[in-house]
Scaffold this motif. Sequence first.
Motif, PDB file in Angstrom:
ATOM      1  N   LYS A 136       0.851  -1.192   0.000  1.00 32.73           N
ATOM      2  CA  LYS A 136       0.000   0.000   0.000  1.00 32.73           C
ATOM      3  C   LYS A 136       0.883   1.236   0.000  1.00 32.73           C
ATOM      4  CE  LYS A 136      -3.968  -1.963   2.323  1.00 32.73           C
ATOM      5  NZ  LYS A 136      -4.935  -1.819   3.414  1.00 32.73           N
ATOM      6  N   PRO A 145       1.428   5.511   0.105  1.00 33.03           N
ATOM      7  CA  PRO A 145       0.838   6.604   0.888  1.00 33.03           C
ATOM      8  C   PRO A 145      -0.373   7.254   0.216  1.00 33.03           C
ATOM      9  CG  PRO A 145       3.222   6.802   0.858  1.00 33.03           C
ATOM     10  CD  PRO A 145       2.868   5.701  -0.087  1.00 33.03           C
ATOM     11  N   ASN A 146      -0.453   7.175  -1.116  1.00 32.03           N
ATOM     12  CA  ASN A 146      -1.596   7.765  -1.817  1.00 32.03           C
ATOM     13  C   ASN A 146      -2.771   6.784  -1.945  1.00 32.03           C
ATOM     14  OD1 ASN A 146      -0.635   5.999  -3.717  1.00 32.03           O
ATOM     15  ND2 ASN A 146      -0.275   7.516  -5.297  1.00 32.03           N
ATOM     16  N   HIS A 147      -2.740   5.689  -1.177  1.00 28.73           N
ATOM     17  CA  HIS A 147      -3.787   4.664  -1.090  1.00 28.73           C
ATOM     18  C   HIS A 147      -3.857   3.750  -2.304  1.00 28.73           C
ATOM     19  CE1 HIS A 147      -5.137   6.551   2.570  1.00 28.73           C
ATOM     20  NE2 HIS A 147      -5.199   7.708   1.931  1.00 28.73           N
ATOM     21  N   GLN A 148      -2.926   3.869  -3.224  1.00 25.89           N
ATOM     22  CA  GLN A 148      -2.862   2.922  -4.328  1.00 25.89           C
ATOM     23  C   GLN A 148      -2.107   1.687  -3.848  1.00 25.89           C
ATOM     24  OE1 GLN A 148      -1.224   4.651  -7.852  1.00 25.89           O
ATOM     25  NE2 GLN A 148      -2.745   6.280  -7.935  1.00 25.89           N
TER      26      GLN A 148
END
Length: 62
Positions: free
Chosen positions: A37, A39-42
């Motif tokens: 995962k 940090p930008n949730h991708q």
Amino acid sequence: MASPQMLKLPEVLAELGMSRAAFYRMRARGLAPKLIKLPNHQVRVRRTDLDAWWAKHEESAA
């Protein structure tokens, strides 16, 4: 030394030939390749992790 190739989830889904929903059901059961995962949730999957996952399932199917 080059960094390991990181695959986006749509690339992984295309290689596995499954839908996002099926992948996440498999992941909930602990049966999917390891996800990273960001940090930008991708999410990403290392090519080496996906190849190891394939190899593990080829051995268990034989």
